[in-house]
Design an enzyme around this catalytic site. Structure first.
Site, PDB file in Angstrom:
ATOM      1  N   ASP A   9      -2.765  60.737  32.122  1.00 25.05           N
ATOM      2  CA  ASP A   9      -3.441  60.571  30.837  1.00 25.05           C
ATOM      3  C   ASP A   9      -3.240  61.859  30.041  1.00 25.05           C
ATOM      4  O   ASP A   9      -3.557  62.952  30.512  1.00 25.05           O
ATOM      5  CB  ASP A   9      -4.934  60.306  31.080  1.00 25.05           C
ATOM      6  CG  ASP A   9      -5.672  59.926  29.801  1.00 25.05           C
ATOM      7  OD1 ASP A   9      -6.353  58.897  29.803  1.00 25.05           O
ATOM      8  OD2 ASP A   9      -5.568  60.667  28.799  1.00 25.05           O
ATOM      9  N   GLU A 108      -1.573  56.687  28.397  1.00 22.13           N
ATOM     10  CA  GLU A 108      -1.989  56.610  29.793  1.00 22.13           C
ATOM     11  C   GLU A 108      -1.171  55.561  30.540  1.00 22.13           C
ATOM     12  O   GLU A 108      -0.807  54.530  29.967  1.00 22.13           O
ATOM     13  CB  GLU A 108      -3.479  56.321  29.734  1.00 22.13           C
ATOM     14  CG  GLU A 108      -4.138  55.635  30.736  1.00 22.13           C
ATOM     15  CD  GLU A 108      -5.626  55.394  30.426  1.00 22.13           C
ATOM     16  OE1 GLU A 108      -6.333  55.395  31.402  1.00 22.13           O
ATOM     17  OE2 GLU A 108      -6.050  55.144  29.264  1.00 22.13           O
TER      18      GLU A 108
HETATM   19  P1  TTP Z   1      -8.111  58.995  25.400  1.00 24.00           P
HETATM   20  O1  TTP Z   1      -7.084  59.244  26.452  1.00 24.00           O
HETATM   21  O2  TTP Z   1      -9.336  58.271  25.779  1.00 24.00           O
HETATM   22  O3  TTP Z   1      -8.597  60.368  24.776  1.00 24.00           O
HETATM   23  P2  TTP Z   1      -7.772  61.686  24.479  1.00 24.00           P
HETATM   24  O4  TTP Z   1      -6.379  61.607  24.968  1.00 24.00           O
HETATM   25  O5  TTP Z   1      -7.901  62.013  23.031  1.00 24.00           O
HETATM   26  O6  TTP Z   1      -8.576  62.792  25.284  1.00 24.00           O
HETATM   27  P3  TTP Z   1      -8.651  62.999  26.862  1.00 24.00           P
HETATM   28  O7  TTP Z   1      -7.799  61.955  27.492  1.00 24.00           O
HETATM   29  O8  TTP Z   1      -8.134  64.382  27.095  1.00 24.00           O
HETATM   30  O9  TTP Z   1     -10.078  62.857  27.190  1.00 24.00           O
HETATM   31  O10 TTP Z   1      -7.443  58.207  24.211  1.00 24.00           O
HETATM   32  C1  TTP Z   1      -6.098  58.424  23.788  1.00 24.00           C
HETATM   33  C2  TTP Z   1      -5.988  58.350  22.298  1.00 24.00           C
HETATM   34  O11 TTP Z   1      -6.443  57.085  21.853  1.00 24.00           O
HETATM   35  C3  TTP Z   1      -6.838  59.368  21.602  1.00 24.00           C
HETATM   36  O12 TTP Z   1      -6.165  60.614  21.443  1.00 24.00           O
HETATM   37  C4  TTP Z   1      -7.117  58.695  20.298  1.00 24.00           C
HETATM   38  C5  TTP Z   1      -7.127  57.213  20.604  1.00 24.00           C
HETATM   39  N1  TTP Z   1      -8.507  56.732  20.708  1.00 24.00           N
HETATM   40  C6  TTP Z   1      -9.086  56.181  19.560  1.00 24.00           C
HETATM   41  O13 TTP Z   1      -8.455  56.095  18.509  1.00 24.00           O
HETATM   42  N2  TTP Z   1     -10.381  55.750  19.634  1.00 24.00           N
HETATM   43  C7  TTP Z   1     -11.128  55.839  20.770  1.00 24.00           C
HETATM   44  O14 TTP Z   1     -12.314  55.453  20.789  1.00 24.00           O
HETATM   45  C8  TTP Z   1     -10.516  56.398  21.940  1.00 24.00           C
HETATM   46  C9  TTP Z   1     -11.306  56.521  23.209  1.00 24.00           C
HETATM   47  C10 TTP Z   1      -9.209  56.829  21.853  1.00 24.00           C
HETATM   48 MG    MG Z   2      -5.970  60.944  26.921  1.00 22.26          MG
END
Ligand code: TTP
Ligand code: MG
Length: 401
Positions: A9, A108
């Site tokens: 991820d 991911e």
């Molecule tokens: P995530 O992998 O959940 O979050 P992240 O990569 O920003 O942070 P980390 O993994 O380090 O905790 O989500 C991946 C991308 O998806 C995120 O950068 C932006 C998008 N996203 C949204 O647009 N809305 C959301 O509610 C979530 C959870 C993610």
């Molecule tokens: Mg992420």
């Protein structure tokens, strides 16, 4: 058969890309999402850089609230095209480490690296290599990696040391690893379920793991059993690649060239077992069987047979592969490599082919039972007697192309 699953991820994905493309934003609280309009904006936060998370900002939070928490933050709009571009770059890197890559969101993916361990020198080597490649090829993005015997544990592991995390959980460490984690980490446990579990005194995964199964089923139905299994580190879901492969094959290079026909026969049986297992996991059957033979002088041959029905049962794969092999004229040369593959694939709903009739149905059930027994008790439990005499393999490789 014991599996090794890797979950990856990307860290603060959208925000990290903004920081990559705009070096002046690095080290700053970056919030990607809707326009905050000086605190009057109505949308939500897509994601926030780790610097911004220190202010309590997170994904899905109203952008107006994020603005109040950190008015000095750098608020940026979503540039989806660019994120998709990087996502594809990352997913392409992953393909180099296993044919079994299942992307589950933009940043991911799961990889089943069981078949690639020997090739790359083990699970940790693969994990570090992937992290390094991503960093180098994207120009500095970091990813968090979790490696475990199944999807559930691998996903929890990748989240544990974010950002830039690397957590490996071995089979025998699974229960200890899960024990003290809060129950909301279990897939499917939302706020309501969490409250209901708290009422019966369960707050950790370890407490859930030792709770009587039947009571959980009474309280939560089938889902109760699902929770219990996860809590005990049991998760047999396969990694399913996003695009179904056109062919699946298995091959082996012998440590020493051989003309021992009994050994060759057993090798084909072993290859057929392994191939059949992958096909069943991926819910695939194929109409064409191909035998690949490389002789001691490196000359390589393929011989195919096409059936009217789709097959994936190991004993059929074996029987036809052995038939083809026996017809092949080696001109007295020894065999260096053997492979069997299946193409003209079709996804299946589990029903057996008419050609092999009633017997086929029984066989299919038997294989499903074998798979679940193997998953529970290890491969040794039901390995066919014939395979016990097997010799050392030099390298077993799986190909899905
Ligand atoms: P995530 O992998 O959940 O979050 P992240 O990569 O920003 O942070 P980390 O993994 O380090 O905790 O989500 C991946 C991308 O998806 C995120 O950068 C932006 C998008 N996203 C949204 O647009 N809305 C959301 O509610 C979530 C959870 C993610
Ligand atoms: Mg992420």
């Amino acid at each position: 058969m014991a599996r090794t699953i890797l979950h990856i991820d990307m860290d603060a994905f959208f925000a990290a890309i903004e920081q990559l493309d705009h070096p002046e934003y690095r080290g700053q609280p970056v919030i990607v999402g809707a326009d905050p309009k000086g605190g009057q904006g109505r949308g939500v936060v897509s994601t926030a850089s780790y610097e911004a998370r220190k202010f309590g900002i997170h994904s899905a939070m109203p952008i107006s609230r994020a603005y109040r928490l950190c008015p000095q933050g750098i608020f940026l709009p979503v540039r989806m095209k660019r994120y998709v571009e990087i996502s594809q770059q990352v997913m392409t890197i992953l393909q180099d480490y296993s044919p079994l890559v299942e992307p589950i969101s933009i940043d991911e993916a799961f990889l089943d690296i069981t078949g690639s361990l020997a090739l790359f020198g083990g699970a940790e080597a693969i994990g570090w290599a992937i992290k390094k490649r991503i960093q180098q090829q994207t120009g500095g993005l970091t990813a968090s990696v979790g490696i475990a015997p199944n999807k559930f544990v691998a996903k929890i592991a990748s989240d544990l040391q974010k950002p830039d995390g690397f957590v490996v959980v071995k089979e025998k460490e699974v229960q200890g690893f899960l024990r003290d984690l809060p129950i909301f980490k279990l897939w499917g446990v939302g706020k309501k379920t969490e409250q209901r579990l708290r009422k019966i005194g369960i707050t950790t995964i370890g407490e859930l793991a030792v709770y009587p199964q039947d009571k959980l089923v009474r309280l939560f139905g089938k889902t109760g059993l699902h929770f219990w299994r996860l809590a005990n580190g049991i998760d047999e879901r396969p990694v399913i690649p996003s695009t179904p492969p056109k062919s699946v094959s298995q091959e082996i290079t012998f440590e020493t060239d051989t003309d021992d026909s009994e050994f060759i026969r057993l090798t084909l049986l072993r290859l057929a077992e392994a191939l059949g297992k992958i096909l069943r996991q991926q819910k695939l059957k194929g109409r064409t069987l191909t035998l690949k033979i490389r002789l001691q002088d490196f000359s390589t041959f393929t011989r195919s047979k096409t059936f009217t029905d789709f097959i994936n049962a190991p004993d059929l794969l074996y029987r036809f592969a052995w038939e083809i092999f026996q017809k092949f004229d080696r001109q007295g040369k020894k065999v260096r490599l053997l492979g069997i593959g299946v193409s003209q694939l079709n996804t299946v709903g589990g029903e057996q082919l008419p050609l092999f009739g009633e017997q086929g149905n029984k066989r299919q059930k038997l294989y499903q039972i074998m798979d679940s027994l193997q998953a529970k008790f290890g491969k040794e439990a039901i390995v066919r007697a014939a395979l016990k005499q097997e010799r050392k393999w030099f390298c077993l490789q799986i190909f899905l192309v």
